[in-house]
Write a protein that holds these residues in place. Sequence first.
Motif, PDB file in Angstrom:
ATOM      1  N   VAL A 143      -6.056   7.235 -10.495  1.00  0.00           N
ATOM      2  CA  VAL A 143      -5.793   6.112 -10.894  1.00  0.00           C
ATOM      3  C   VAL A 143      -4.338   6.050 -11.926  1.00  0.00           C
ATOM      4  CG1 VAL A 143      -8.106   4.819 -10.737  1.00  0.00           C
ATOM      5  CG2 VAL A 143      -7.276   5.865 -12.999  1.00  0.00           C
ATOM      6  N   TYR A 144      -4.213   7.195 -12.263  1.00  0.00           N
ATOM      7  CA  TYR A 144      -2.707   7.314 -12.975  1.00  0.00           C
ATOM      8  C   TYR A 144      -1.904   8.426 -12.146  1.00  0.00           C
ATOM      9  CZ  TYR A 144      -4.365   4.922 -16.993  1.00  0.00           C
ATOM     10  OH  TYR A 144      -4.794   3.941 -17.911  1.00  0.00           O
ATOM     11  N   PRO A 145      -1.415   8.300 -10.979  1.00  0.00           N
ATOM     12  CA  PRO A 145      -1.100   9.092 -10.130  1.00  0.00           C
ATOM     13  C   PRO A 145       0.561   9.543 -10.187  1.00  0.00           C
ATOM     14  CG  PRO A 145      -1.118   7.093  -8.751  1.00  0.00           C
ATOM     15  CD  PRO A 145      -1.720   6.745 -10.289  1.00  0.00           C
ATOM     16  N   GLU A 146       1.021   8.785 -11.176  1.00  0.00           N
ATOM     17  CA  GLU A 146       2.615   9.039 -11.449  1.00  0.00           C
ATOM     18  C   GLU A 146       3.094  10.486 -11.483  1.00  0.00           C
ATOM     19  OE1 GLU A 146       1.524   5.157 -13.524  1.00  0.00           O
ATOM     20  OE2 GLU A 146       0.711   7.125 -12.656  1.00  0.00           O
ATOM     21  N   LYS A 147       2.485  11.482 -11.917  1.00  0.00           N
ATOM     22  CA  LYS A 147       2.950  12.742 -12.318  1.00  0.00           C
ATOM     23  C   LYS A 147       2.796  13.499 -10.955  1.00  0.00           C
ATOM     24  CE  LYS A 147       1.331  13.357 -16.942  1.00  0.00           C
ATOM     25  NZ  LYS A 147       0.724  14.393 -17.900  1.00  0.00           N
ATOM     26  N   LYS A 148       2.106  12.937  -9.891  1.00  0.00           N
ATOM     27  CA  LYS A 148       2.114  13.650  -8.711  1.00  0.00           C
ATOM     28  C   LYS A 148       2.707  13.057  -7.557  1.00  0.00           C
ATOM     29  CE  LYS A 148      -0.754  16.858  -9.921  1.00  0.00           C
ATOM     30  NZ  LYS A 148      -0.283  18.335  -9.909  1.00  0.00           N
ATOM     31  N   GLU A 208     -12.317   7.011  -6.324  1.00  0.00           N
ATOM     32  CA  GLU A 208     -11.890   5.840  -6.609  1.00  0.00           C
ATOM     33  C   GLU A 208     -10.330   5.909  -6.843  1.00  0.00           C
ATOM     34  OE1 GLU A 208     -13.512   2.908  -7.559  1.00  0.00           O
ATOM     35  OE2 GLU A 208     -15.237   4.021  -6.671  1.00  0.00           O
ATOM     36  N   LEU A 209      -9.270   5.339  -6.019  1.00  0.00           N
ATOM     37  CA  LEU A 209      -8.124   5.457  -5.947  1.00  0.00           C
ATOM     38  C   LEU A 209      -7.117   4.439  -6.150  1.00  0.00           C
ATOM     39  CD1 LEU A 209      -9.332   6.901  -2.836  1.00  0.00           C
ATOM     40  CD2 LEU A 209      -7.414   8.404  -3.640  1.00  0.00           C
ATOM     41  N   ARG A 210      -6.017   4.575  -6.863  1.00  0.00           N
ATOM     42  CA  ARG A 210      -5.074   3.288  -7.263  1.00  0.00           C
ATOM     43  C   ARG A 210      -3.938   3.501  -5.921  1.00  0.00           C
ATOM     44  NH1 ARG A 210      -4.990  -1.547  -9.639  1.00  0.00           N
ATOM     45  NH2 ARG A 210      -2.827  -2.417  -9.313  1.00  0.00           N
ATOM     46  N   LEU A 211      -4.183   2.875  -4.932  1.00  0.00           N
ATOM     47  CA  LEU A 211      -3.154   3.007  -3.876  1.00  0.00           C
ATOM     48  C   LEU A 211      -2.334   1.966  -3.735  1.00  0.00           C
ATOM     49  CD1 LEU A 211      -5.780   4.353  -0.874  1.00  0.00           C
ATOM     50  CD2 LEU A 211      -4.393   5.563  -2.580  1.00  0.00           C
ATOM     51  N   ASP A 212      -2.530   0.909  -4.219  1.00  0.00           N
ATOM     52  CA  ASP A 212      -1.789  -0.435  -3.895  1.00  0.00           C
ATOM     53  C   ASP A 212      -0.926  -0.728  -5.274  1.00  0.00           C
ATOM     54  OD1 ASP A 212      -2.864  -1.416  -1.165  1.00  0.00           O
ATOM     55  OD2 ASP A 212      -4.697  -0.723  -2.587  1.00  0.00           O
ATOM     56  N   TRP A 213       0.286  -1.373  -5.244  1.00  0.00           N
ATOM     57  CA  TRP A 213       1.079  -1.671  -6.311  1.00  0.00           C
ATOM     58  C   TRP A 213       2.014  -2.931  -6.028  1.00  0.00           C
ATOM     59  CZ3 TRP A 213       0.732   2.068 -10.349  1.00  0.00           C
ATOM     60  CH2 TRP A 213      -0.061   2.907 -10.288  1.00  0.00           C
ATOM     61  N   LEU A 214       2.102  -3.344  -7.266  1.00  0.00           N
ATOM     62  CA  LEU A 214       3.301  -4.334  -7.291  1.00  0.00           C
ATOM     63  C   LEU A 214       4.259  -3.822  -8.437  1.00  0.00           C
ATOM     64  CD1 LEU A 214       0.798  -7.276  -7.573  1.00  0.00           C
ATOM     65  CD2 LEU A 214       2.771  -7.172  -5.949  1.00  0.00           C
ATOM     66  N   ALA A 215       5.602  -4.131  -7.867  1.00  0.00           N
ATOM     67  CA  ALA A 215       6.741  -3.737  -8.795  1.00  0.00           C
ATOM     68  C   ALA A 215       7.733  -4.849  -9.029  1.00  0.00           C
ATOM     69  CB  ALA A 215       7.165  -2.402  -8.392  1.00  0.00           C
ATOM     70  N   ALA A 216       8.454  -4.860 -10.068  1.00  0.00           N
ATOM     71  CA  ALA A 216       9.460  -6.031 -10.097  1.00  0.00           C
ATOM     72  C   ALA A 216      10.601  -5.641 -10.975  1.00  0.00           C
ATOM     73  CB  ALA A 216       8.960  -7.261 -10.746  1.00  0.00           C
ATOM     74  N   ARG A 217      11.831  -6.238 -10.443  1.00  0.00           N
ATOM     75  CA  ARG A 217      12.865  -5.910 -11.513  1.00  0.00           C
ATOM     76  C   ARG A 217      13.746  -7.358 -11.881  1.00  0.00           C
ATOM     77  NH1 ARG A 217      17.294  -2.236  -8.370  1.00  0.00           N
ATOM     78  NH2 ARG A 217      17.627  -4.154  -7.298  1.00  0.00           N
ATOM     79  N   ASP A 245       0.710  -1.118  -0.105  1.00  0.00           N
ATOM     80  CA  ASP A 245       0.093   0.048  -0.030  1.00  0.00           C
ATOM     81  C   ASP A 245       0.702   1.242  -0.043  1.00  0.00           C
ATOM     82  OD1 ASP A 245      -1.826   2.294   0.396  1.00  0.00           O
ATOM     83  OD2 ASP A 245      -2.416   1.185   2.320  1.00  0.00           O
ATOM     84  N   PHE A 246       1.100   1.999  -1.192  1.00  0.00           N
ATOM     85  CA  PHE A 246       1.960   3.141  -1.222  1.00  0.00           C
ATOM     86  C   PHE A 246       1.117   4.313  -0.995  1.00  0.00           C
ATOM     87  CE2 PHE A 246       4.537   0.602  -4.770  1.00  0.00           C
ATOM     88  CZ  PHE A 246       4.972  -0.310  -3.629  1.00  0.00           C
ATOM     89  N   ASN A 247      -0.301   4.154  -0.790  1.00  0.00           N
ATOM     90  CA  ASN A 247      -0.939   5.417  -0.418  1.00  0.00           C
ATOM     91  C   ASN A 247      -0.795   6.423  -1.320  1.00  0.00           C
ATOM     92  OD1 ASN A 247      -2.917   5.119   1.751  1.00  0.00           O
ATOM     93  ND2 ASN A 247      -0.965   4.656   3.138  1.00  0.00           N
ATOM     94  N   THR A 248      -0.889   6.190  -2.764  1.00  0.00           N
ATOM     95  CA  THR A 248      -0.598   7.333  -3.697  1.00  0.00           C
ATOM     96  C   THR A 248      -1.948   7.894  -4.239  1.00  0.00           C
ATOM     97  OG1 THR A 248      -0.928   5.333  -5.380  1.00  0.00           O
ATOM     98  CG2 THR A 248       1.188   6.246  -4.762  1.00  0.00           C
ATOM     99  N   HIS A 249      -2.394   8.558  -3.223  1.00  0.00           N
ATOM    100  CA  HIS A 249      -3.645   9.404  -3.365  1.00  0.00           C
ATOM    101  C   HIS A 249      -3.543  10.772  -4.026  1.00  0.00           C
ATOM    102  CE1 HIS A 249      -2.676  11.629   0.087  1.00  0.00           C
ATOM    103  NE2 HIS A 249      -2.558  10.652   1.025  1.00  0.00           N
TER     104      HIS A 249
END
Length: 406
Positions: free
Chosen positions: A285-290, A347-356, A251-255
């Motif tokens: 749901v596309y919070p990357e810019k903020k 409606e928020l996208r707060l939770d993420w998965l990331a891989a390397r 949960d990255f809390n990206t609100h």
Amino acid sequence: MKSSRTETAEQAIASNHHLVKELQRFATFDELRRSDFFRAHKAELGRLFDEPKIYKSPNTQPRLRSFLRVVAWNIERGTRLDGIIEVLNNHPVLRFADLLLLNELDDGMLRSGNYNVALELSRALSAHAVYGVEYLEMTKGTGKELSLTGENTSALHGNAILTRHNFSNPQVVRLPRCENNFESAEKRLGGRMGILLDLEICDAIFTTATVHLDVVNTPRCRARQMRAMLCAIDARVKDQQNNRSVILGGDFNTHTFARGNRWRAMKNTALILGSNRNKLARRLVYPEKKEQAITELARFGYETAALNDRRATARSMVSNLDDSRGLPSPIRKWANRRIGPGGLSLELRLDWLAARGMKALRANEMIDAETGVTSVDAQTFNNLAHNGRALSDHDPIVVDLALLRG
């Protein structure tokens, strides 16, 4: 015959009462830090917050062997534990997840039945569990929880990784502090944290982690916390002289908002209610810019696009996103008129998965040789319920991964 849950609760009774009782005497964290009590119990508190709790499950076996299914889920303290267990054991997709990156698990909190949630999940899912403490709670929680009859036992809240694969080197990572929870209404000692460990699957070893970032603060704060977590991962990989693959979730809390004081509350209310609804919905749901926490992932070489759909993982009413009690009366009335009688749900996208160093599979790209289970697209499972009640205020997200070898 007593159930294992009853036994777990009884075992936890002789727990952290001595610490909580003394900690409640201090009004500020600085006062606590200067006290004889803190100096006398510094080592004990250090063990509580820095040493992971490990629960091994005997004779556990992975449910899939040809690829790895991963779930990240904030389970809201585990208050709907029976339903969570049922879903994770029986849902057609989630039941085959052999790696669970979980946030918000209570241990000995009255609001969740004083259960050790990580241990209960370990037993019920036949999976190993590694638990890290985020907070030692001085209260029963918030809202209606404060009026519950009874007392906390262990009074702990934190995060966990559950897996049916062999693991090693579990580690708690303390993140930079962005808020003083000890002096808040929900008085608690501690701070945000993540968990790291190494997984062994067949002939491959990789690192996995879960992290929970601050919610009542700023995107800059969350970026600092994410950077600290990613640096801890890189330090582990460097120390082991092995460019291991990594899977990270939580949960990255990206609100996308800065929260935590009256001015921010007024600014956010004006922005939300004055924005074009379609543009606002896309921002959430596309919070990357903020949210620099997501761009930090890219800077450290992590992939997110292939591991996440763009469905919301949480919802919030405007009045709950920023505490309306901190707003002047004229602004509060204006906000209520703009919201309308039905309310405004975000409606928020707060939770993420990331891989390397790992490949996200698509639907039907791979078939598990033993079970015949096919891989699925990365996806979010909305509106999971048990006996008509939502299992959590967050939705689980899932991805299937193939290890990149050689």
